[in-house]
Design a protein around this motif. Structure first.
Motif, PDB file in Angstrom:
ATOM      1  N   GLN A   1     -17.367  -1.945 -27.505  1.00  0.00           N
ATOM      2  CA  GLN A   1     -16.712  -1.819 -28.517  1.00  0.00           C
ATOM      3  C   GLN A   1     -17.837  -1.609 -30.171  1.00  0.00           C
ATOM      4  O   GLN A   1     -17.486  -1.056 -31.245  1.00  0.00           O
ATOM      5  CB  GLN A   1     -15.224  -1.647 -29.492  1.00  0.00           C
ATOM      6  N   GLY A   2     -18.898  -2.114 -29.781  1.00  0.00           N
ATOM      7  CA  GLY A   2     -20.079  -2.447 -30.764  1.00  0.00           C
ATOM      8  C   GLY A   2     -20.084  -3.597 -31.889  1.00  0.00           C
ATOM      9  O   GLY A   2     -19.349  -4.203 -31.291  1.00  0.00           O
ATOM     10  N   PHE A   3     -21.325  -3.753 -32.049  1.00  0.00           N
ATOM     11  CA  PHE A   3     -21.583  -4.756 -32.777  1.00  0.00           C
ATOM     12  C   PHE A   3     -20.327  -5.524 -33.948  1.00  0.00           C
ATOM     13  O   PHE A   3     -19.764  -5.861 -34.186  1.00  0.00           O
ATOM     14  CB  PHE A   3     -22.498  -4.607 -33.944  1.00  0.00           C
ATOM     15  N   GLY A   4     -19.806  -4.005 -34.686  1.00  0.00           N
ATOM     16  CA  GLY A   4     -18.364  -4.225 -35.369  1.00  0.00           C
ATOM     17  C   GLY A   4     -17.387  -5.469 -35.287  1.00  0.00           C
ATOM     18  O   GLY A   4     -16.868  -6.281 -35.920  1.00  0.00           O
ATOM     19  N   ALA A   5     -17.220  -4.620 -33.793  1.00  0.00           N
ATOM     20  CA  ALA A   5     -15.457  -5.242 -32.841  1.00  0.00           C
ATOM     21  C   ALA A   5     -15.831  -7.031 -32.497  1.00  0.00           C
ATOM     22  O   ALA A   5     -14.823  -7.473 -32.806  1.00  0.00           O
ATOM     23  CB  ALA A   5     -15.395  -4.365 -31.763  1.00  0.00           C
ATOM     24  N   GLY A   6     -16.914  -6.926 -32.067  1.00  0.00           N
ATOM     25  CA  GLY A   6     -17.894  -7.887 -31.714  1.00  0.00           C
ATOM     26  C   GLY A   6     -18.112  -9.230 -33.110  1.00  0.00           C
ATOM     27  O   GLY A   6     -17.366 -10.130 -32.711  1.00  0.00           O
ATOM     28  N   LEU A   7     -18.382  -9.101 -34.172  1.00  0.00           N
ATOM     29  CA  LEU A   7     -18.285  -9.176 -35.001  1.00  0.00           C
ATOM     30  C   LEU A   7     -16.652  -9.488 -35.117  1.00  0.00           C
ATOM     31  O   LEU A   7     -16.130 -11.387 -36.063  1.00  0.00           O
ATOM     32  CB  LEU A   7     -19.501  -8.790 -36.218  1.00  0.00           C
ATOM     33  N   GLN A   8     -16.124  -9.067 -35.534  1.00  0.00           N
ATOM     34  CA  GLN A   8     -14.541  -9.226 -36.197  1.00  0.00           C
ATOM     35  C   GLN A   8     -13.411 -10.199 -35.698  1.00  0.00           C
ATOM     36  O   GLN A   8     -13.411 -10.836 -35.486  1.00  0.00           O
ATOM     37  CB  GLN A   8     -14.166  -7.944 -36.065  1.00  0.00           C
ATOM     38  N   ALA A   9     -14.642  -9.973 -34.071  1.00  0.00           N
ATOM     39  CA  ALA A   9     -13.657 -10.813 -32.828  1.00  0.00           C
ATOM     40  C   ALA A   9     -14.074 -12.814 -32.726  1.00  0.00           C
ATOM     41  O   ALA A   9     -13.451 -13.358 -32.919  1.00  0.00           O
ATOM     42  CB  ALA A   9     -13.641 -10.098 -31.231  1.00  0.00           C
ATOM     43  N   ARG A  10     -15.294 -12.534 -33.223  1.00  0.00           N
ATOM     44  CA  ARG A  10     -16.328 -14.519 -33.677  1.00  0.00           C
ATOM     45  C   ARG A  10     -15.636 -14.749 -34.713  1.00  0.00           C
ATOM     46  O   ARG A  10     -15.405 -15.446 -34.472  1.00  0.00           O
ATOM     47  CB  ARG A  10     -17.884 -13.686 -33.421  1.00  0.00           C
ATOM     48  N   ILE A  11     -15.685 -13.514 -35.470  1.00  0.00           N
ATOM     49  CA  ILE A  11     -15.053 -14.411 -37.620  1.00  0.00           C
ATOM     50  C   ILE A  11     -13.551 -14.520 -37.108  1.00  0.00           C
ATOM     51  O   ILE A  11     -12.982 -15.931 -37.378  1.00  0.00           O
ATOM     52  CB  ILE A  11     -15.209 -13.180 -38.536  1.00  0.00           C
ATOM     53  N   ALA A  12     -12.379 -14.106 -36.583  1.00  0.00           N
ATOM     54  CA  ALA A  12     -11.420 -14.486 -35.890  1.00  0.00           C
ATOM     55  C   ALA A  12     -11.238 -15.917 -34.941  1.00  0.00           C
ATOM     56  O   ALA A  12     -10.417 -16.212 -34.848  1.00  0.00           O
ATOM     57  CB  ALA A  12     -10.572 -12.897 -34.902  1.00  0.00           C
ATOM     58  N   ALA A  13     -12.110 -15.853 -34.224  1.00  0.00           N
ATOM     59  CA  ALA A  13     -11.618 -16.684 -33.211  1.00  0.00           C
ATOM     60  C   ALA A  13     -12.536 -18.533 -34.212  1.00  0.00           C
ATOM     61  O   ALA A  13     -11.617 -19.257 -34.006  1.00  0.00           O
ATOM     62  CB  ALA A  13     -12.931 -16.463 -31.749  1.00  0.00           C
ATOM     63  N   VAL A  14     -13.057 -18.283 -35.213  1.00  0.00           N
ATOM     64  CA  VAL A  14     -13.709 -19.389 -35.838  1.00  0.00           C
ATOM     65  C   VAL A  14     -12.436 -18.841 -37.183  1.00  0.00           C
ATOM     66  O   VAL A  14     -11.518 -20.458 -37.259  1.00  0.00           O
ATOM     67  CB  VAL A  14     -14.758 -19.235 -36.892  1.00  0.00           C
ATOM     68  N   LEU A  15     -11.554 -18.187 -37.528  1.00  0.00           N
ATOM     69  CA  LEU A  15     -10.712 -18.464 -38.445  1.00  0.00           C
ATOM     70  C   LEU A  15      -9.566 -19.181 -38.025  1.00  0.00           C
ATOM     71  O   LEU A  15      -8.496 -19.479 -38.439  1.00  0.00           O
ATOM     72  CB  LEU A  15     -11.149 -16.921 -39.649  1.00  0.00           C
ATOM     73  N   GLY A  16      -9.104 -18.239 -37.295  1.00  0.00           N
ATOM     74  CA  GLY A  16      -7.702 -18.818 -35.762  1.00  0.00           C
ATOM     75  C   GLY A  16      -7.263 -19.714 -36.093  1.00  0.00           C
ATOM     76  O   GLY A  16      -6.736 -20.587 -36.454  1.00  0.00           O
ATOM     77  N   PRO A  17      -8.487 -20.614 -35.698  1.00  0.00           N
ATOM     78  CA  PRO A  17      -7.644 -22.054 -35.090  1.00  0.00           C
ATOM     79  C   PRO A  17      -8.020 -22.732 -36.632  1.00  0.00           C
ATOM     80  O   PRO A  17      -7.478 -24.122 -36.829  1.00  0.00           O
ATOM     81  CB  PRO A  17      -9.057 -23.221 -34.862  1.00  0.00           C
ATOM     82  N   PHE A  18      -8.523 -22.053 -37.612  1.00  0.00           N
ATOM     83  CA  PHE A  18      -9.154 -23.802 -38.544  1.00  0.00           C
ATOM     84  C   PHE A  18      -7.254 -23.249 -38.991  1.00  0.00           C
ATOM     85  O   PHE A  18      -7.142 -24.101 -40.150  1.00  0.00           O
ATOM     86  CB  PHE A  18      -9.985 -22.229 -39.316  1.00  0.00           C
ATOM     87  N   PHE A  19      -6.657 -21.291 -40.164  1.00  0.00           N
ATOM     88  CA  PHE A  19      -5.997 -21.952 -40.667  1.00  0.00           C
ATOM     89  C   PHE A  19      -4.751 -22.667 -39.471  1.00  0.00           C
ATOM     90  O   PHE A  19      -3.750 -22.403 -39.600  1.00  0.00           O
ATOM     91  CB  PHE A  19      -5.247 -19.840 -40.994  1.00  0.00           C
ATOM     92  N   GLY A  20      -4.609 -22.090 -37.817  1.00  0.00           N
ATOM     93  CA  GLY A  20      -3.327 -22.835 -37.160  1.00  0.00           C
ATOM     94  C   GLY A  20      -3.659 -24.542 -36.910  1.00  0.00           C
ATOM     95  O   GLY A  20      -3.294 -24.511 -35.996  1.00  0.00           O
ATOM     96  N   PHE A  21      -4.639 -24.988 -37.698  1.00  0.00           N
ATOM     97  CA  PHE A  21      -5.088 -26.143 -37.667  1.00  0.00           C
ATOM     98  C   PHE A  21      -5.375 -27.277 -36.015  1.00  0.00           C
ATOM     99  O   PHE A  21      -4.937 -27.929 -36.049  1.00  0.00           O
ATOM    100  CB  PHE A  21      -3.503 -26.931 -38.097  1.00  0.00           C
ATOM    101  N   ARG A  22      -5.454 -26.547 -35.435  1.00  0.00           N
ATOM    102  CA  ARG A  22      -6.106 -26.739 -34.173  1.00  0.00           C
ATOM    103  C   ARG A  22      -7.971 -26.744 -34.090  1.00  0.00           C
ATOM    104  O   ARG A  22      -8.615 -26.083 -34.130  1.00  0.00           O
ATOM    105  CB  ARG A  22      -6.550 -25.506 -33.119  1.00  0.00           C
TER     106      ARG A  22
END
Length: 112
Positions: A73-94
């Protein structure tokens, strides 16, 4: 079911996926080759595995999802998923998951 020469012809499975995502990659490559994927409603599968995943396995899944989205789906979608992968555990206290996500380490111990 697929013929062996067809599977070999569409390319090798991308090693960046780790444990997760190879099946989705194979399905996407079959669709890209203009072939049909048929579902068999009468087929039944029973999975006798775990229902929960460790922090490392969840981080591996999130990285595989980011690789898949970036590839199809392109570079933007991959970058968005990587950012979500890092920020999701951070804000979920995992924080255990965050350690593996930031390092980019897969379950088998390799790195991207």
């Amino acid at each position: 079911m697929a013929r062996v020469f067809f599977i070999k012809a569409i390319r090798q499975i991308d090693a960046r996926y780790g444990q997760f995502g190879c099946d989705a990659d194979l399905a996407a490559e079959i669709r890209r080759a203009s072939r049909k994927i048929l579902l068999v409603p009468g087929a039944r599968v029973q999975h006798q595995g775990r229902t929960t995943y460790s922090s490392m396995e969840r981080a591996d899944f999130l990285q595989a999802r980011a690789v898949f989205l970036g590839k199809y789906q392109g570079f933007g979608a991959g970058l968005q998923a990587r950012i979500a992968a890092v920020l999701g555990p951070f804000f979920g206290f995992r924080f255990g998951e965050l350690r593996y996500t930031i390092a980019g380490q897969k379950i088998d111990g390799t790195q991207e």
